[in-house]
Design a protein around this motif. Structure first.
Motif, mmCIF file in Angstrom:
data_model
loop_
_atom_site.group_PDB
_atom_site.id
_atom_site.type_symbol
_atom_site.label_atom_id
_atom_site.label_comp_id
_atom_site.label_asym_id
_atom_site.label_seq_id
_atom_site.Cartn_x
_atom_site.Cartn_y
_atom_site.Cartn_z
ATOM 1 N N MET A 1 1.023 -1.173 -0.087
ATOM 2 C CA MET A 1 0.021 -0.064 0.054
ATOM 3 C C MET A 1 1.080 1.200 -0.061
ATOM 4 N N ALA A 2 1.957 1.211 0.935
ATOM 5 C CA ALA A 2 2.678 2.632 0.924
ATOM 6 C C ALA A 2 3.408 2.625 -0.388
ATOM 7 N N PHE A 3 4.043 1.605 -1.347
ATOM 8 C CA PHE A 3 4.536 1.504 -2.399
ATOM 9 C C PHE A 3 3.657 1.943 -3.444
ATOM 10 N N ALA A 4 2.382 1.590 -3.576
ATOM 11 C CA ALA A 4 1.574 2.100 -4.225
ATOM 12 C C ALA A 4 1.089 3.560 -4.408
ATOM 13 N N GLU A 5 0.826 3.904 -3.202
ATOM 14 C CA GLU A 5 0.478 5.283 -2.768
ATOM 15 C C GLU A 5 1.871 6.386 -3.458
ATOM 16 N N ILE B 1 3.837 5.795 -5.731
ATOM 17 C CA ILE B 1 3.718 5.854 -7.200
ATOM 18 C C ILE B 1 2.851 6.637 -7.725
ATOM 19 N N ASP B 2 1.495 6.637 -6.993
ATOM 20 C CA ASP B 2 0.577 7.609 -7.413
ATOM 21 C C ASP B 2 0.854 8.733 -7.168
ATOM 22 N N PHE B 3 1.521 9.232 -6.382
ATOM 23 C CA PHE B 3 1.902 10.385 -5.881
ATOM 24 C C PHE B 3 3.229 10.962 -7.108
ATOM 25 N N LEU B 4 4.030 10.069 -7.261
ATOM 26 C CA LEU B 4 5.031 10.670 -8.041
ATOM 27 C C LEU B 4 4.546 10.713 -9.648
ATOM 28 N N VAL B 5 3.335 10.065 -9.894
ATOM 29 C CA VAL B 5 2.860 10.335 -11.310
ATOM 30 C C VAL B 5 2.062 11.604 -11.371
ATOM 31 N N ALA B 6 1.247 11.809 -10.094
ATOM 32 C CA ALA B 6 0.284 12.996 -10.161
ATOM 33 C C ALA B 6 1.175 14.449 -10.007
ATOM 34 N N PHE C 1 6.428 11.798 -14.135
ATOM 35 C CA PHE C 1 7.044 10.506 -13.969
ATOM 36 C C PHE C 1 5.672 9.640 -14.656
ATOM 37 N N THR C 2 6.081 8.742 -15.569
ATOM 38 C CA THR C 2 5.381 7.710 -15.937
ATOM 39 C C THR C 2 5.096 6.587 -14.805
ATOM 40 N N ARG C 3 4.270 5.689 -14.786
ATOM 41 C CA ARG C 3 4.008 4.660 -13.952
ATOM 42 C C ARG C 3 5.432 3.829 -13.825
#
Length: 67
Positions: free
Chosen positions: A13-17, A19-24, A28-30
């Motif tokens: 969950m922390a990793f996915a959050e 990645i979502d933050f960096l993309v937003a 960065f692409t996913r």
């Protein structure tokens, strides 16, 4: 941050959050965000009680434009 009764789920969950933050927030692409997280992230266990907590962080220096 990720919180879950299972430490592995909290880590995912922390990793996915992150990645979502960096993309937003950046350009960065996913895939790029995932690769950066894989090599430069600092994952810390922040809680081991009824729920497990994991924090995903980067040093600000890796985003510096002053090279």
């Amino acid at each position: 941050m990720g919180f879950n009764e299972d430490l592995n789920a909290a880590t995912k969950m922390a990793f996915a959050e992150m990645i979502d933050f960096l993309v937003a927030k950046n350009t960065f692409t996913r895939d790029d965000a995932y690769m950066l997280s894989s090599v430069a992230a600092d994952l810390s266990i922040t809680q081991l009680w009824t729920e497990q907590g994991v924090t995903h962080r980067f040093l600000k220096a890796i985003f510096s434009t002053d090279n």
